[in-house]
Design a protein around this motif. Structure first.
Motif, PDB file in Angstrom:
ATOM      1  N   GLY A 205       0.745  -1.378   0.095  1.00 13.71           N
ATOM      2  CA  GLY A 205      -0.050  -0.116  -0.035  1.00 13.71           C
ATOM      3  C   GLY A 205       0.785   1.421   0.098  1.00 13.71           C
ATOM      4  N   ALA A 206       2.294   0.981  -0.244  1.00 15.23           N
ATOM      5  CA  ALA A 206       3.173   2.474  -0.241  1.00 15.23           C
ATOM      6  C   ALA A 206       2.663   3.175  -1.459  1.00 15.23           C
ATOM      7  CB  ALA A 206       4.758   1.836   0.017  1.00 15.23           C
ATOM      8  N   LYS A 207       2.449   4.505  -1.452  1.00 12.64           N
ATOM      9  CA  LYS A 207       2.397   5.339  -2.273  1.00 12.64           C
ATOM     10  C   LYS A 207       3.713   5.467  -2.976  1.00 12.64           C
ATOM     11  CE  LYS A 207      -2.107   5.863  -1.726  1.00 12.64           C
ATOM     12  NZ  LYS A 207      -3.140   5.379  -2.644  1.00 12.64           N
ATOM     13  N   ARG A 208       3.607   6.499  -4.092  1.00  8.58           N
ATOM     14  CA  ARG A 208       4.912   6.820  -4.980  1.00  8.58           C
ATOM     15  C   ARG A 208       6.053   7.369  -3.980  1.00  8.58           C
ATOM     16  NH1 ARG A 208       7.327   6.913  -9.647  1.00  8.58           N
ATOM     17  NH2 ARG A 208       8.623   8.651 -10.159  1.00  8.58           N
ATOM     18  N   TRP A 209       5.572   8.570  -3.436  1.00  9.66           N
ATOM     19  CA  TRP A 209       6.370   9.050  -2.478  1.00  9.66           C
ATOM     20  C   TRP A 209       7.123   8.258  -1.450  1.00  9.66           C
ATOM     21  CZ3 TRP A 209      10.092  12.514  -2.057  1.00  9.66           C
ATOM     22  CH2 TRP A 209      10.514  12.922  -0.830  1.00  9.66           C
ATOM     23  N   ALA A 210       6.378   7.449  -1.031  1.00  7.51           N
ATOM     24  CA  ALA A 210       6.938   6.492   0.056  1.00  7.51           C
ATOM     25  C   ALA A 210       7.873   5.303  -0.590  1.00  7.51           C
ATOM     26  CB  ALA A 210       5.541   5.630   0.840  1.00  7.51           C
ATOM     27  N   VAL A 211       7.534   4.868  -1.569  1.00  5.43           N
ATOM     28  CA  VAL A 211       8.441   4.011  -2.321  1.00  5.43           C
ATOM     29  C   VAL A 211       9.660   4.547  -2.540  1.00  5.43           C
ATOM     30  CG1 VAL A 211       8.971   2.753  -4.487  1.00  5.43           C
ATOM     31  CG2 VAL A 211       6.739   2.715  -3.339  1.00  5.43           C
ATOM     32  N   ILE A 212       9.608   5.952  -3.048  1.00  5.20           N
ATOM     33  CA  ILE A 212      11.122   6.758  -3.218  1.00  5.20           C
ATOM     34  C   ILE A 212      11.609   6.776  -1.995  1.00  5.20           C
ATOM     35  CG2 ILE A 212      11.959   9.010  -4.003  1.00  5.20           C
ATOM     36  CD1 ILE A 212       9.424   9.063  -6.085  1.00  5.20           C
ATOM     37  N   ARG A 213      11.079   7.371  -1.054  1.00  5.65           N
ATOM     38  CA  ARG A 213      11.885   7.876   0.289  1.00  5.65           C
ATOM     39  C   ARG A 213      12.371   6.552   1.150  1.00  5.65           C
ATOM     40  NH1 ARG A 213       8.893  10.770   5.315  1.00  5.65           N
ATOM     41  NH2 ARG A 213      10.659  10.812   6.929  1.00  5.65           N
ATOM     42  N   HIS A 214      11.495   5.590   1.063  1.00  5.57           N
ATOM     43  CA  HIS A 214      11.994   4.391   1.841  1.00  5.57           C
ATOM     44  C   HIS A 214      12.492   3.090   1.215  1.00  5.57           C
ATOM     45  CE1 HIS A 214      10.008   6.065   5.522  1.00  5.57           C
ATOM     46  NE2 HIS A 214       8.882   6.187   4.787  1.00  5.57           N
ATOM     47  N   VAL A 215      12.438   3.058  -0.160  1.00  4.44           N
ATOM     48  CA  VAL A 215      13.019   1.911  -0.924  1.00  4.44           C
ATOM     49  C   VAL A 215      13.908   2.340  -1.773  1.00  4.44           C
ATOM     50  CG1 VAL A 215      12.502   0.026  -2.409  1.00  4.44           C
ATOM     51  CG2 VAL A 215      10.972   0.622  -0.836  1.00  4.44           C
TER      52      VAL A 215
END
Length: 302
Positions: A205-215
């Motif tokens: 359920g991670a949004k695009r910004w969360a994917v960029i920031r945490h992955v």
């Protein structure tokens, strides 16, 4: 008689082969490093202790007076300030722009390949050529700026002759010239991130910004550190863009440390003074290299 250890027998040829390779390859490398790095540095340190014009043998020994003169020269501190500003612009403007574009076009598609080529083209262009092109762009009589001012009906603007704006014009050209290089570093790192991690984050359920920031960003952190190192070293070495754009003017307000060394050392035949400035620049570069290695060791320890 005890039979020889087979493992030790297998290790001996490998060890001797490595030693033979080191013995063959290390001396040429040491000779080249000594000729083109160690010897010039020692000569610069020696010449910096003399008032010398580059002709004949240095005889007018002045000790540390060249260093004192540099630290007392207001234009030297202007060049230091400009170099620091360039460093900050490279880290806080150029690198974020490059990272944002890399995140937008790192996927392997024909369209992204075209954009990568377009954004990388300024880096391929020679620094002198880029400086000359932008000097025409900023020309208040015939360049793009002149066309804009004429269209708006305002008096001509000569950016490169303005003490307040000339250096910021150089910063703009630096960002335009080198952001593509940093972008390609980030793209190479992003393409190495396992796609399974990105898909797993999206499933969670991670949004695009969360994917960029945490992955994505945590996985390309080493590339960001390397990019920062290149940005800092490039800022310390910047010279080729300054000369065709402003040649250090107006009123010596756009010098970097290297262009200052060139103008007040080489062109004025004050080789001793220029050598002192070169030694100061070398010390600054060593400090940067040590800090970079320290940061790199911290990254590896995580």
């Amino acid at each position: 008689m005890t039979p020889p250890d087979k493992a030790a027998t297998r290790r001996r040829p490998r060890t001797s082969g490595k030693l033979r390779a080191v013995a063959l390859m290390l001396p040429p490398a040491l000779i080249l490093f000594s000729l083109f790095v160690i010897a010039p540095l020692l000569n610069a340190g020696y010449y910096s202790l003399f008032h010398w014009n580059g002709y004949g043998t240095p005889q007018d020994f002045v000790g540390l007076r060249n260093y004192e003169r540099a630290f007392d020269h207001s234009i030297f501190w202007v060049s230091v300030r400009n170099t620091v500003v360039l460093l900050l612009v490279s880290i806080f403007i150029q690198m974020p722009i490059a990272l944002a574009l890399a995140l937008a076009i790192y996927r392997k598609t024909p369209t992204n390949a075209v954009f990568r080529l377009i954004f990388f083209l300024p880096f391929i262009l020679a620094e002198i050529a880029a400086g000359l092109i932008w000097s025409f762009v900023f020309d208040g009589n015939t360049g793009l700026v002149a066309e804009i001012t004429q269209a708006l009906g305002i008096p001509p603007v000569f950016i490169l002759s303005n003490r307040d704006w000339a250096f910021y014009a150089i910063c703009l050209v630096v960002v335009w010239k080198y952001f593509g290089f940093h972008m390609m570093i980030y793209i190479a790192a992003l393409q190495a991130v396992p796609s399974e991690l990105i898909e797993a984050a999206r499933i969670e359920g991670a949004k695009r910004w969360a994917v960029i920031r945490h992955v994505l960003i945590p996985h390309i952190r080493p590339a960001i550190v390397v990019s920062g190192f290149f940005a800092v070293i490039g800022s310390l070495q910047l010279f080729d863009l300054v000369i065709p754009l402003t040649n250090g003017g107006p009123s010596n307000q756009t010098h970097t440390i290297v262009s200052y060394l060139y103008t007040f050392g080489l062109t004025r035949l004050n080789i001793g003074y220029g050598s002192a400035v070169g030694v100061i620049l070398f010390v600054a570069a060593v400090i940067v290299a040590v800090l970079y290695q320290w940061q790199l060791n911290r990254e590896r320890a995580k």
